[in-house]
Design an enzyme around this catalytic site. Structure first.
Site, PDB file in Angstrom:
ATOM      1  N   LYS A  22      10.102   9.603 -65.016  1.00 49.06           N
ATOM      2  CA  LYS A  22      11.084  10.625 -65.413  1.00 49.06           C
ATOM      3  C   LYS A  22      12.287   9.985 -66.107  1.00 49.06           C
ATOM      4  O   LYS A  22      12.677  10.397 -67.190  1.00 49.06           O
ATOM      5  CB  LYS A  22      11.570  11.399 -64.174  1.00 49.06           C
ATOM      6  CG  LYS A  22      12.812  12.248 -64.431  1.00 49.06           C
ATOM      7  CD  LYS A  22      13.305  12.971 -63.199  1.00 49.06           C
ATOM      8  CE  LYS A  22      14.408  12.313 -62.438  1.00 49.06           C
ATOM      9  NZ  LYS A  22      15.750  12.363 -63.022  1.00 49.06           N
ATOM     10  N   ASN A  23      12.863   8.964 -65.479  1.00 52.16           N
ATOM     11  CA  ASN A  23      14.131   8.447 -66.004  1.00 52.16           C
ATOM     12  C   ASN A  23      13.978   7.637 -67.290  1.00 52.16           C
ATOM     13  O   ASN A  23      14.971   7.374 -67.962  1.00 52.16           O
ATOM     14  CB  ASN A  23      14.882   7.663 -64.922  1.00 52.16           C
ATOM     15  CG  ASN A  23      15.460   8.614 -63.874  1.00 52.16           C
ATOM     16  OD1 ASN A  23      15.515   9.829 -64.092  1.00 52.16           O
ATOM     17  ND2 ASN A  23      15.865   8.072 -62.733  1.00 52.16           N
ATOM     18  N   CYS A 116      22.063  16.423 -60.468  1.00 52.33           N
ATOM     19  CA  CYS A 116      22.239  16.511 -59.010  1.00 52.33           C
ATOM     20  C   CYS A 116      23.686  16.202 -58.620  1.00 52.33           C
ATOM     21  O   CYS A 116      24.315  15.322 -59.205  1.00 52.33           O
ATOM     22  CB  CYS A 116      21.329  15.514 -58.307  1.00 52.33           C
ATOM     23  SG  CYS A 116      19.577  15.902 -58.450  1.00 52.33           S
ATOM     24  N   ARG A 121      30.059  11.236 -60.837  1.00 49.72           N
ATOM     25  CA  ARG A 121      29.289  10.995 -62.052  1.00 49.72           C
ATOM     26  C   ARG A 121      30.113  11.052 -63.346  1.00 49.72           C
ATOM     27  O   ARG A 121      29.805  11.828 -64.268  1.00 49.72           O
ATOM     28  CB  ARG A 121      28.087  11.944 -62.131  1.00 49.72           C
ATOM     29  CG  ARG A 121      27.265  11.969 -60.874  1.00 49.72           C
ATOM     30  CD  ARG A 121      25.932  12.626 -61.043  1.00 49.72           C
ATOM     31  NE  ARG A 121      24.940  11.704 -61.586  1.00 49.72           N
ATOM     32  CZ  ARG A 121      23.643  11.995 -61.718  1.00 49.72           C
ATOM     33  NH1 ARG A 121      23.195  13.164 -61.349  1.00 49.72           N
ATOM     34  NH2 ARG A 121      22.803  11.110 -62.216  1.00 49.72           N
ATOM     35  N   ASP A 304      17.615   5.768 -55.522  1.00 48.72           N
ATOM     36  CA  ASP A 304      16.736   6.943 -55.608  1.00 48.72           C
ATOM     37  C   ASP A 304      15.658   6.947 -54.526  1.00 48.72           C
ATOM     38  O   ASP A 304      14.969   7.950 -54.345  1.00 48.72           O
ATOM     39  CB  ASP A 304      16.073   7.018 -56.987  1.00 48.72           C
ATOM     40  CG  ASP A 304      17.098   7.211 -58.096  1.00 48.72           C
ATOM     41  OD1 ASP A 304      18.225   7.626 -57.791  1.00 48.72           O
ATOM     42  OD2 ASP A 304      16.776   6.926 -59.254  1.00 48.72           O
ATOM     43  N   ARG A 396      12.019  19.238 -60.594  1.00 50.44           N
ATOM     44  CA  ARG A 396      12.655  18.559 -61.731  1.00 50.44           C
ATOM     45  C   ARG A 396      12.085  17.158 -61.924  1.00 50.44           C
ATOM     46  O   ARG A 396      12.177  16.603 -63.009  1.00 50.44           O
ATOM     47  CB  ARG A 396      14.166  18.432 -61.498  1.00 50.44           C
ATOM     48  CG  ARG A 396      14.917  19.724 -61.659  1.00 50.44           C
ATOM     49  CD  ARG A 396      16.401  19.480 -61.548  1.00 50.44           C
ATOM     50  NE  ARG A 396      16.703  18.188 -62.123  1.00 50.44           N
ATOM     51  CZ  ARG A 396      17.584  17.324 -61.628  1.00 50.44           C
ATOM     52  NH1 ARG A 396      18.256  17.600 -60.562  1.00 50.44           N
ATOM     53  NH2 ARG A 396      17.792  16.171 -62.221  1.00 50.44           N
TER      54      ARG A 396
HETATM   55  N1  EPU Z   1      29.524   5.329 -63.478  1.00 46.84           N
HETATM   56  C1  EPU Z   1      30.839   5.378 -63.851  1.00 46.84           C
HETATM   57  N2  EPU Z   1      31.127   5.649 -65.167  1.00 46.84           N
HETATM   58  C2  EPU Z   1      30.161   5.865 -66.093  1.00 46.84           C
HETATM   59  C3  EPU Z   1      28.806   5.806 -65.692  1.00 46.84           C
HETATM   60  C4  EPU Z   1      28.515   5.545 -64.373  1.00 46.84           C
HETATM   61  O1  EPU Z   1      31.748   5.189 -63.040  1.00 46.84           O
HETATM   62  O2  EPU Z   1      30.484   6.108 -67.257  1.00 46.84           O
HETATM   63  C5  EPU Z   1      29.191   5.034 -62.068  1.00 46.84           C
HETATM   64  C6  EPU Z   1      28.495   6.215 -61.376  1.00 46.84           C
HETATM   65  O3  EPU Z   1      29.441   7.137 -60.887  1.00 46.84           O
HETATM   66  C7  EPU Z   1      27.691   5.516 -60.298  1.00 46.84           C
HETATM   67  C8  EPU Z   1      27.315   4.180 -60.938  1.00 46.84           C
HETATM   68  O4  EPU Z   1      28.217   4.000 -62.034  1.00 46.84           O
HETATM   69  O5  EPU Z   1      28.498   5.274 -59.185  1.00 46.84           O
HETATM   70  C9  EPU Z   1      25.899   4.080 -61.468  1.00 46.84           C
HETATM   71  O6  EPU Z   1      25.652   5.167 -62.343  1.00 46.84           O
HETATM   72  P1  EPU Z   1      24.564   5.108 -63.519  1.00 46.84           P
HETATM   73  O7  EPU Z   1      25.256   5.416 -64.793  1.00 46.84           O
HETATM   74  O8  EPU Z   1      23.796   3.841 -63.413  1.00 46.84           O
HETATM   75  O9  EPU Z   1      23.633   6.334 -63.146  1.00 46.84           O
HETATM   76  P2  EPU Z   1      23.053   7.432 -64.124  1.00 46.84           P
HETATM   77  O10 EPU Z   1      22.671   6.826 -65.410  1.00 46.84           O
HETATM   78  O11 EPU Z   1      23.913   8.639 -64.119  1.00 46.84           O
HETATM   79  C10 EPU Z   1      20.569   6.993 -63.450  1.00 46.84           C
HETATM   80  C11 EPU Z   1      19.454   7.848 -62.916  1.00 46.84           C
HETATM   81  C12 EPU Z   1      19.734   8.205 -61.467  1.00 46.84           C
HETATM   82  C13 EPU Z   1      19.879   6.925 -60.654  1.00 46.84           C
HETATM   83  C14 EPU Z   1      20.968   6.039 -61.266  1.00 46.84           C
HETATM   84  C15 EPU Z   1      21.098   4.702 -60.583  1.00 46.84           C
HETATM   85  C16 EPU Z   1      18.756   9.049 -64.875  1.00 46.84           C
HETATM   86  C17 EPU Z   1      18.695  10.349 -65.595  1.00 46.84           C
HETATM   87  N3  EPU Z   1      19.376   9.071 -63.709  1.00 46.84           N
HETATM   88  O12 EPU Z   1      21.736   7.812 -63.336  1.00 46.84           O
HETATM   89  O13 EPU Z   1      18.576   8.889 -61.022  1.00 46.84           O
HETATM   90  O14 EPU Z   1      20.241   7.242 -59.331  1.00 46.84           O
HETATM   91  O15 EPU Z   1      20.678   5.806 -62.668  1.00 46.84           O
HETATM   92  O16 EPU Z   1      19.896   4.018 -60.614  1.00 46.84           O
HETATM   93  O17 EPU Z   1      18.230   8.057 -65.329  1.00 46.84           O
HETATM   94  C18 EPU Z   1      17.362  10.458 -59.803  1.00 46.84           C
HETATM   95  O18 EPU Z   1      16.385  10.200 -60.530  1.00 46.84           O
HETATM   96  O19 EPU Z   1      17.270  11.134 -58.750  1.00 46.84           O
HETATM   97  C19 EPU Z   1      18.677   9.962 -60.177  1.00 46.84           C
HETATM   98  C20 EPU Z   1      19.803  10.453 -59.720  1.00 46.84           C
END
Ligand code: EPU
Length: 417
Positions: A22-23, A116, A121, A304, A396
């Site tokens: 998915k991701n 979610c 975020r 995750d 999802r």
């Molecule tokens: N963060 C910031 N600022 C930013 C971006 C991130 O402070 O601009 C913080 C976030 O708040 C968090 C940390 O950095 O505390 C890590 O966030 P990251 O950006 O790595 O997460 P994401 O890209 O929003 C993806 C996956 C998530 C998974 C995380 C961590 C997707 C669509 N989502 O989220 O997947 O938990 O990486 O591995 O790829 C899931 O599949 O259930 C899911 C939530």
């Protein structure tokens, strides 16, 4: 509204085939608009998150079709129009259109993404990356506009190794002038898969999978064929279910190395595993040892998989701890696990699990996607009937979950109410 009903305490045996990640898919679909030619992406899971991205493509007048497990995307007649707010809000990954549209048209206007509720975020690192490439970002109520006269390669250091920011900056930088370096980049396998896709279209990206990614901008990207990697989180979720109630449950068509942290933990707590080249066979153990897990960025223990792992630890003999370091709000499943009979307390981002506790079916809620997977795992091991509401979250991210579990012996049904 849909609900799931599970009649628990049954053995799972047979084979579950893992779907495409998915991701990775949710980034590759938006990335496809960086070319004007048709791309074929195979192994894209049919889940509501990928459907939602196809709706966004349709807003942008991009044609999509499905054929024998592949998603075909043709952006020949694409227009850079505003994506409907309802569509942006449906999922987190809608924000990858920011990087892709900026990369292609040097301008995009987008409503806040959804996803979610597992934490605040923010997307400040994405926006700082765009600015470093020369874009101007403005925010008006719940909408961002990002535009640049020209995108120029830059050296970007990420304060946090964010998956989303790493990918979004790659998408914007592939067609920028000159060289971009992303330091402290996230190293998840999904990032490597997205970079491979972009390279298949003619991008020049090296270092994906390490903390320094280098991108040499190109003027033009072309059609390609690409395969999405297996979903390590889906694979990990089914392995956990196997550890709870499996009898030689084979989780097939995966890349075992993508989940070394999970395999080590499963072995540490005494789960019997047979690891093949592209499969893992898991059986239940009635005497699981307690342990501590702490979530971390890749290759650490994935956040995750934290929620489904908590369910497994309710069946360990003794006290376990789960420390969540990525998302501040990822313990919403605990109150429902306790409702099912577990004994878990949460303090300062740490859950303490007193095992072993018998679980008994009742009504629970899938508060988010992985909490939903945790509820399914709990329902499979609980005695009696478990009813899960808010299952839209589960759908999802888990392709054909009802069929996959039914095929290996679970009694599980999706009911429209
Ligand atoms: N963060 C910031 N600022 C930013 C971006 C991130 O402070 O601009 C913080 C976030 O708040 C968090 C940390 O950095 O505390 C890590 O966030 P990251 O950006 O790595 O997460 P994401 O890209 O929003 C993806 C996956 C998530 C998974 C995380 C961590 C997707 C669509 N989502 O989220 O997947 O938990 O990486 O591995 O790829 C899931 O599949 O259930 C899911 C939530």
């Amino acid at each position: 509204m849909k609900i799931m009903k599970i009649e628990g305490d049954r053995k799972l045996t047979g084979t579950i085939r893992v779907s495409g990640a998915k991701n990775a898919s949710v980034a590759i679909i938006p990335a496809a608009i960086l070319t004007d030619e048709e791309v074929t992406i195979c192994n894209v899971p049919e889940i509501t998150d990928t459907d939602a991205l196809c709706d966004i493509l349709s807003d942008l007048n991009v044609e999509t079709s499905r054929a024998s497990g592949s998603l075909i995307i043709n952006p020949k007649n694409m227009e850079n129009v505003e994506i409907k707010e309802d569509h942006s809000k449906k999922l987190r990954a809608s924000y990858y259109f920011m990087g892709a549209l900026l990369g292609k048209y040097k301008k995009c206007s987008m409503f806040f993404p959804g996803g979610c509720s597992i934490g605040a975020r923010p997307i400040d690192l994405h926006l700082k990356g765009f600015e470093a490439l020369g874009a101007v970002v403005s925010k008006n109520k719940n909408k961002y506009t990002v535009e640049a006269k020209e995108l120029k390669g830059a050296n970007i250091y990420l304060d946090i190794a964010s998956v989303g920011a790493t990918i979004n900056i790659m998408l914007a930088a592939v067609r920028a002038k000159g060289k971009t370096i992303i330091d402290n980049a996230a190293k998840e396998p999904e990032i490597v898969n997205v970079a491979t896709f972009l390279n298949n279209m003619g991008a020049k990206i090296t270092g994906a999978g390490t903390s320094r990614i280098k991108i040499e901008g190109v003027d033009y990207l072309h059609k390609c064929f690409h395969e999405v990697i297996p979903d390590r989180i889906e694979a990990g979720s089914y392995r956990r279910m196997g550890a709870l109630c499996g009898e030689r449950l084979k989780v097939d068509k995966l890349i075992p190395e993508h989940l070394d942290s999970l395999l080590s933990k499963l072995e540490e707590i005494g789960i019997d595993l047979e690891i093949g080249q592209d499969y893992v066979i898991v059986s239940k153990n009635d005497h699981i040892k307690p342990t501590t897990i702490k979530t971390a960025t890749y290759p650490g223990f994935p956040t995750d998989l934290q929620q489904p792992f908590t369910v497994l630890l309710t069946q360990a003999d003794g006290k376990s701890k789960v420390v969540e370091t990525i998302w501040e709000n990822r313990f919403m499943h605990i109150s429902y696990l306790n409702k099912l009979g577990s004994d878990i307390t949460v303090k300062n981002q740490t859950a303490t699990i007193e095992g072993k506790t018998a679980l008994k079916g009742t009504e629970v809620v899938a508060t988010d996607l992985r909490a939903g997977a945790a509820m399914v795992a709990a329902g499979l091991v609980a005695k009696g009937e478990t009813t899960i509401t808010n299952v839209e979250h589960i759908l999802r991210g888990y392709e054909n979950i009802i069929e996959k579990l039914t095929d290996v012996g679970a009694k599980i049904a999706l009911i429209e109410v």
